[in-house]
Scaffold this motif. Structure first.
Motif, mmCIF file in Angstrom:
data_model
loop_
_atom_site.group_PDB
_atom_site.id
_atom_site.type_symbol
_atom_site.label_atom_id
_atom_site.label_comp_id
_atom_site.label_asym_id
_atom_site.label_seq_id
_atom_site.Cartn_x
_atom_site.Cartn_y
_atom_site.Cartn_z
ATOM 1 N N PHE A 99 32.543 26.422 15.167
ATOM 2 C CA PHE A 99 32.345 25.761 14.019
ATOM 3 C C PHE A 99 31.049 24.911 14.260
ATOM 4 N N GLN A 100 30.503 24.334 13.082
ATOM 5 C CA GLN A 100 29.356 23.426 13.179
ATOM 6 C C GLN A 100 29.744 22.187 13.747
ATOM 7 N N SER A 101 30.778 21.673 13.375
ATOM 8 C CA SER A 101 31.319 20.369 13.999
ATOM 9 C C SER A 101 32.808 20.121 13.703
ATOM 10 N N ARG A 102 33.307 19.236 14.203
ATOM 11 C CA ARG A 102 34.765 18.771 13.835
ATOM 12 C C ARG A 102 34.938 18.560 12.505
ATOM 13 N N GLU A 103 34.033 18.017 11.910
ATOM 14 C CA GLU A 103 34.324 17.518 10.561
ATOM 15 C C GLU A 103 34.087 18.992 9.329
ATOM 16 N N GLN A 104 33.372 19.836 9.836
ATOM 17 C CA GLN A 104 33.387 21.116 9.128
ATOM 18 C C GLN A 104 34.567 21.773 9.354
ATOM 19 N N ALA A 105 35.271 21.919 10.275
ATOM 20 C CA ALA A 105 36.734 22.367 10.737
ATOM 21 C C ALA A 105 37.681 21.828 10.121
ATOM 22 N N GLY A 106 37.449 20.360 10.006
ATOM 23 C CA GLY A 106 38.639 19.786 9.072
ATOM 24 C C GLY A 106 38.530 19.952 7.779
ATOM 25 N N TYR A 153 33.573 25.174 21.385
ATOM 26 C CA TYR A 153 33.753 25.761 20.153
ATOM 27 C C TYR A 153 32.855 24.893 18.949
ATOM 28 N N TYR A 154 32.172 23.850 19.267
ATOM 29 C CA TYR A 154 31.633 22.957 18.186
ATOM 30 C C TYR A 154 30.100 23.063 18.736
ATOM 31 N N ASP A 155 29.231 23.370 17.663
ATOM 32 C CA ASP A 155 27.842 22.821 17.827
ATOM 33 C C ASP A 155 27.640 21.501 18.112
ATOM 34 N N VAL A 156 27.989 20.803 17.304
ATOM 35 C CA VAL A 156 27.942 19.207 17.477
ATOM 36 C C VAL A 156 29.147 18.691 18.160
ATOM 37 N N ASN A 157 28.860 17.890 19.097
ATOM 38 C CA ASN A 157 30.128 17.198 20.069
ATOM 39 C C ASN A 157 29.578 15.747 20.133
ATOM 40 N N ASN A 158 29.419 15.074 19.157
ATOM 41 C CA ASN A 158 29.141 13.694 19.083
ATOM 42 C C ASN A 158 30.361 12.842 18.838
ATOM 43 N N ILE A 159 31.399 12.898 19.555
ATOM 44 C CA ILE A 159 32.446 12.146 19.206
ATOM 45 C C ILE A 159 32.140 10.652 19.543
ATOM 46 N N PRO A 160 32.675 9.786 18.662
ATOM 47 C CA PRO A 160 32.175 8.293 18.815
ATOM 48 C C PRO A 160 32.999 7.860 19.790
ATOM 49 N N ASP A 161 32.719 6.363 20.255
ATOM 50 C CA ASP A 161 33.727 5.751 21.278
ATOM 51 C C ASP A 161 35.078 5.445 20.714
ATOM 52 N N HIS A 162 36.036 5.227 21.321
ATOM 53 C CA HIS A 162 37.399 4.904 20.851
ATOM 54 C C HIS A 162 37.326 3.724 19.855
ATOM 55 N N LYS A 163 36.706 2.587 20.225
ATOM 56 C CA LYS A 163 36.761 1.741 19.081
ATOM 57 C C LYS A 163 36.223 2.065 17.910
ATOM 58 N N HIS A 164 35.237 2.832 17.692
ATOM 59 C CA HIS A 164 34.835 3.315 16.501
ATOM 60 C C HIS A 164 35.613 4.239 15.801
ATOM 61 N N ILE A 165 36.627 5.240 16.651
ATOM 62 C CA ILE A 165 37.510 6.093 16.304
ATOM 63 C C ILE A 165 38.629 5.143 15.404
ATOM 64 N N VAL A 166 39.226 3.973 16.068
ATOM 65 C CA VAL A 166 40.250 3.299 15.430
ATOM 66 C C VAL A 166 39.512 2.514 14.151
ATOM 67 N N GLN A 167 38.424 2.461 13.945
ATOM 68 C CA GLN A 167 37.862 1.922 12.830
ATOM 69 C C GLN A 167 37.998 3.186 11.767
ATOM 70 N N ILE A 168 37.753 4.329 12.149
ATOM 71 C CA ILE A 168 37.665 5.436 11.230
ATOM 72 C C ILE A 168 39.187 5.501 10.566
ATOM 73 N N ILE A 169 40.258 5.393 11.511
ATOM 74 C CA ILE A 169 41.632 5.262 11.114
ATOM 75 C C ILE A 169 42.037 4.086 10.134
ATOM 76 N N LEU A 217 45.804 14.138 17.434
ATOM 77 C CA LEU A 217 46.239 14.054 18.956
ATOM 78 C C LEU A 217 45.148 14.026 19.744
ATOM 79 N N GLY A 218 44.480 12.761 19.438
ATOM 80 C CA GLY A 218 43.370 12.546 20.485
ATOM 81 C C GLY A 218 42.150 11.951 19.795
ATOM 82 N N ASP A 219 40.955 11.314 20.309
ATOM 83 C CA ASP A 219 39.944 10.948 19.666
ATOM 84 C C ASP A 219 39.106 11.882 18.876
ATOM 85 N N GLY A 220 38.983 13.085 19.492
ATOM 86 C CA GLY A 220 38.245 14.188 18.968
ATOM 87 C C GLY A 220 39.046 14.790 17.712
#
Length: 217
Positions: A3-10, A193-209, A30-33
């Motif tokens: 996949f190009q990215s996790r966003e594309q897979a989603g 399995y991803y071309d792009v692996n730019n997972i934000p830090d956990h604080k930013h992940i919580v902001q996304i949620i 199930l986790g940050d990624g």
């Protein structure tokens, strides 16, 4: 499958799940990624987004997983171990195993200081979609299902872009419905399995949620 990215897979998984749009539905990553995959599904389905943290408890000195622990303190043993193996490891390594559990429980709870954790009350009587960015084995699913046991859900769905054959076997046993875009016999690290692996830090992940509703499309 790659996949190009996790966003594309989603986005690809969201297309398969579109029938649940506007239903009483909750997406649990199930986790940050996995949040990056789950965000795309929640945005399309207009539903709740939260996450679980699950971490391995290792057999001390061995390259084996003794079990999985969730952020609420729940623990599920490795189902591949026999009763005798578990008793042997408990007897020999009890203190070290318990210390691992304590440290990882404290760490996971610190990560949820700003929110984002799944609330069992809010997902009651919902269609629950467990989302992972990749499943090397089914043990994280075992832990997630154990966590959800006290909750009455309408339907349990597991969605992931990529999984091993062993993980797919567990998915069929644990879920009412599965969505898996690719299956592999020889599972590498999930990032592979991803071309792009730019997972934000956990604080930013919580902001996304926490900003999930703003992303609904």
């Amino acid at each position: 499958m790659y996949f190009q990215s996790r966003e594309q897979a989603g986005q690809l998984l969201a297309e398969q799940l579109i029938q649940y749009r506007y239903e009483n539905c909750a997406v649990i990553a199930l986790g940050d990624g996995s949040v990056l995959v789950a965000r795309e599904i929640a945005a399309q389905l207009h539903c709740l987004l939260s996450m679980m943290l699950i971490d391995e408890i290792e057999v001390p000195g061995e390259n084996e997983t003794f079990g999985m622990m969730d952020h609420a303190g729940g623990f599920s043993e490795n189902p591949n171990f026999s009763h005798d193996q578990l008793e042997e490891y408990y007897g020999e390594f009890h203190g070290m195993i318990e210390e691992q559990k304590r440290l990882k429980f404290e760490h996971m709870n610190r990560l949820f200081a700003d929110g984002g954790a799944v609330d069992k009350v809010l997902i009651q009587d919902h269609v629950v979609i467990l989302v992972s960015d990749g499943l090397k084995n089914g043990m994280s699913l075992e832990a997630a299902v154990e966590f959800l046991k006290p909750v009455r859900v309408q339907r349990l769905i597991i969605a992931t872009p990529i999984a091993s054959v062993a993980a797919v076997d567990r998915m069929h046993i644990l879920a009412d419905e599965i969505h898996c875009l690719g299956v592999t016999d020889n599972y590498f690290d999930t990032n592979h399995y991803y071309d792009v692996n730019n997972i934000p830090d956990h604080k930013h992940i919580v902001q996304i949620i926490n900003q999930n509703v703003l992303n609904w499309r």
